[in-house]
Design a protein around this motif. Structure first.
Motif, PDB file in Angstrom:
ATOM      1  N   SER A 158       0.811  -1.216   0.000  1.00  0.00           N
ATOM      2  CA  SER A 158       0.000   0.000   0.000  1.00  0.00           C
ATOM      3  C   SER A 158       0.844   1.265   0.000  1.00  0.00           C
ATOM      4  O   SER A 158       1.965   1.288   0.492  1.00  0.00           O
ATOM      5  CB  SER A 158      -0.938   0.006   1.214  1.00  0.00           C
ATOM      6  N   HIS A 236     -13.325  -2.899   2.672  1.00  0.00           N
ATOM      7  CA  HIS A 236     -14.652  -2.316   2.866  1.00  0.00           C
ATOM      8  C   HIS A 236     -15.264  -2.130   1.488  1.00  0.00           C
ATOM      9  O   HIS A 236     -14.755  -1.359   0.674  1.00  0.00           O
ATOM     10  CB  HIS A 236     -14.558  -0.973   3.594  1.00  0.00           C
ATOM     11  N   THR A 244     -12.304  -0.273  -0.568  1.00  0.00           N
ATOM     12  CA  THR A 244     -11.086   0.248   0.038  1.00  0.00           C
ATOM     13  C   THR A 244     -10.375  -0.904   0.727  1.00  0.00           C
ATOM     14  O   THR A 244     -11.018  -1.781   1.302  1.00  0.00           O
ATOM     15  CB  THR A 244     -11.380   1.358   1.064  1.00  0.00           C
ATOM     16  N   ILE A 246      -8.133  -2.380   3.655  1.00  0.00           N
ATOM     17  CA  ILE A 246      -7.926  -2.028   5.060  1.00  0.00           C
ATOM     18  C   ILE A 246      -6.670  -2.685   5.631  1.00  0.00           C
ATOM     19  O   ILE A 246      -5.851  -2.035   6.276  1.00  0.00           O
ATOM     20  CB  ILE A 246      -9.165  -2.414   5.901  1.00  0.00           C
ATOM     21  N   GLY A 247      -6.493  -3.979   5.391  1.00  0.00           N
ATOM     22  CA  GLY A 247      -5.321  -4.666   5.922  1.00  0.00           C
ATOM     23  C   GLY A 247      -5.380  -6.152   5.656  1.00  0.00           C
ATOM     24  O   GLY A 247      -6.277  -6.642   4.962  1.00  0.00           O
ATOM     25  N   ILE A 261      -6.259  -4.019  13.673  1.00  0.00           N
ATOM     26  CA  ILE A 261      -5.654  -4.196  12.351  1.00  0.00           C
ATOM     27  C   ILE A 261      -4.407  -3.320  12.284  1.00  0.00           C
ATOM     28  O   ILE A 261      -4.507  -2.088  12.293  1.00  0.00           O
ATOM     29  CB  ILE A 261      -6.648  -3.818  11.234  1.00  0.00           C
ATOM     30  N   GLU A 263      -2.327  -2.368  10.034  1.00  0.00           N
ATOM     31  CA  GLU A 263      -2.177  -1.424   8.927  1.00  0.00           C
ATOM     32  C   GLU A 263      -2.867  -0.079   9.215  1.00  0.00           C
ATOM     33  O   GLU A 263      -2.440   0.963   8.712  1.00  0.00           O
ATOM     34  CB  GLU A 263      -2.723  -2.030   7.631  1.00  0.00           C
ATOM     35  N   LEU A 264      -3.937  -0.099  10.029  1.00  0.00           N
ATOM     36  CA  LEU A 264      -4.620   1.145  10.378  1.00  0.00           C
ATOM     37  C   LEU A 264      -3.737   2.012  11.270  1.00  0.00           C
ATOM     38  O   LEU A 264      -3.704   3.237  11.125  1.00  0.00           O
ATOM     39  CB  LEU A 264      -5.948   0.842  11.077  1.00  0.00           C
ATOM     40  N   LYS A 267      -0.876   3.591   9.189  1.00  0.00           N
ATOM     41  CA  LYS A 267      -1.275   4.800   8.466  1.00  0.00           C
ATOM     42  C   LYS A 267      -1.235   6.017   9.380  1.00  0.00           C
ATOM     43  O   LYS A 267      -0.801   7.099   8.992  1.00  0.00           O
ATOM     44  CB  LYS A 267      -2.695   4.630   7.895  1.00  0.00           C
ATOM     45  N   GLU A 268      -1.705   5.842  10.606  1.00  0.00           N
ATOM     46  CA  GLU A 268      -1.762   6.946  11.564  1.00  0.00           C
ATOM     47  C   GLU A 268      -0.378   7.481  11.907  1.00  0.00           C
ATOM     48  O   GLU A 268      -0.172   8.686  12.044  1.00  0.00           O
ATOM     49  CB  GLU A 268      -2.469   6.497  12.848  1.00  0.00           C
ATOM     50  N   LYS A 315      -8.818   4.711  20.409  1.00  0.00           N
ATOM     51  CA  LYS A 315      -7.507   4.498  19.794  1.00  0.00           C
ATOM     52  C   LYS A 315      -6.379   4.366  20.825  1.00  0.00           C
ATOM     53  O   LYS A 315      -5.232   4.100  20.462  1.00  0.00           O
ATOM     54  CB  LYS A 315      -7.181   5.628  18.812  1.00  0.00           C
ATOM     55  N   TYR A 318      -4.393   1.401  20.588  1.00  0.00           N
ATOM     56  CA  TYR A 318      -3.530   1.259  19.414  1.00  0.00           C
ATOM     57  C   TYR A 318      -2.095   1.725  19.666  1.00  0.00           C
ATOM     58  O   TYR A 318      -1.212   1.474  18.855  1.00  0.00           O
ATOM     59  CB  TYR A 318      -4.088   2.080  18.249  1.00  0.00           C
TER      60      TYR A 318
END
Length: 349
Positions: A158, A236, A244, A246-247, A261, A263-264, A267-268, A315, A318
């Motif tokens: 990605s 999704h 889209t 997601i992971g 997940i 991968e989320l 990204k952050e 979050k 995370y």
């Protein structure tokens, strides 16, 4: 190394056989080996899988399917009626992206320049090209040279939000591609810059999509596949032909009963980690949570600050509890790294 596919196939086939006897570099040998296999009378060709979640496997692909899949990509890009196309091949010829680039060149009689795979393939290029395929790290190191390319197909993994922002003001048309060895290349694309850029992948007309109970994508092609292909890509679905990514389901972490997940999170936090540094989110055993979130970065240790503000609300689970630095994920910057394999080695140390 230039290869001109505008000549007749028979002439080109003899050219390949002669080249096979020359003492070439390994990447050249791989190209000529594939071309020799493509022009033989066998209906099947062998290709390595990407090895996203394990050791790469050798898969048998039908040339008929590869041919049709190549046509779908070129039609999508509206290059099928254009003559005199010049392409740049700068990916490893051992994997599907390069093989399919060569198949497109053969079918549509492109002239292509082949260069050894590197993180900065355009550094010494002064020629203008209509199209190339790259992985994101190559695109990043080629940003100031992309003016030499009209269309860039970006795949392998990605594209980060950081890189997407860098591409916004570039005139080169950039597409994120979705596909794999099992699908003989692309089945969907999204335009990541320009006036018509998109946030989701749109599948080609021959593709039928669905998801299983894990929200993992299932793929079928009415022209290039014999049955549905079940992937471990969590998506999704926006419509019957758009989604889209997601992971990967393989990477899902269960921390204190909460499924996360990775991968989320990646990204952050991508904004706060130097782009040239490869990294990933994983987990290590924890007595209370079962698994706790950790961040693993390739290279020598350096000072890193990730603001607590991005881990507000739900979050908060995370937030990485530890950061580990590992000298090398793989020997080759362009190679896919295997998270679970890296974590096994890390836990042994």
């Amino acid at each position: 190394m230039w290869i001109d596919f505008s000549s007749k196939e028979k002439i080109f086939s003899s050219f390949i056989l002669k080249k096979q006897n020359e003492k070439n570099n390994n990447w050249k040998k791989s190209i000529f080996s594939f071309l020799k296999d493509w022009f033989n009378n066998k209906p099947i060709i062998l290709s390595l899988s990407s090895g996203t979640t394990g050791i790469p496997k050798i898969l048998s692909l039908r040339k008929e399917h590869m041919y049709k899949r190549a046509v779908r990509t070129v039609e999508f890009l509206k290059l099928n009626k254009k003559r005199g196309i010049k392409g740049l091949l700068c990916l490893s010829p051992d994997f599907i992206a390069s093989k399919m680039f060569l198949v497109r060149a053969i079918i549509f009689k492109w002239k292509i320049y082949c260069t050894p795979p590197s993180s900065n393939p355009l550094k010494n290029i002064k020629e203008y090209f209509d199209i190339t395929s790259m992985v994101p790290v190559q695109v990043f190191f080629s940003l100031k040279y992309l003016k030499y390319i009209k269309i860039v197909l970006i795949g392998g993994y990605s594209i980060s939000i950081f890189l997407e922002k860098k591409l916004k003001n570039i005139s080169t048309i950039c597409y994120a591609t979705y596909g794999m060895t099992e699908t003989s290349g692309h089945i969907a694309m999204k335009k990541v810059n320009g006036s018509n850029r998109s946030t989701f992948y749109k599948s080609f007309k021959d593709i039928i999509l669905s998801v299983d109970d894990r929200n993992c994508l299932k793929i079928f092609s009415t022209c290039c596949m014999d049955s549905f292909l079940q992937t471990n890509d969590i998506v999704h679905m926006i419509s019957e032909n758009t989604f889209t990514w997601i992971g990967r389901y393989d990477n899902v972490i269960n921390s204190g009963g909460i499924k996360i997940i990775p991968e989320l999170i990646e990204k952050e936090i991508s904004f706060f980690i130097p782009y040239e540094k490869r990294f990933f989110i994983s987990s290590i055993p924890d007595k209370i949570l079962g698994e706790k979130i950790v961040l693993v970065i390739e290279g020598k240790p350096f000072s890193l600050h990730i603001p607590d503000s991005i881990f507000n609300g739900n979050k908060k689970f995370y937030k990485p509890k530890n950061i580990f630095f590992i000298s090398h994920f793989t020997k080759n910057l362009l190679s896919k790294f295997r998270r679970k394999e890296i974590m096994k080695k890390l836990l042994k140390t």
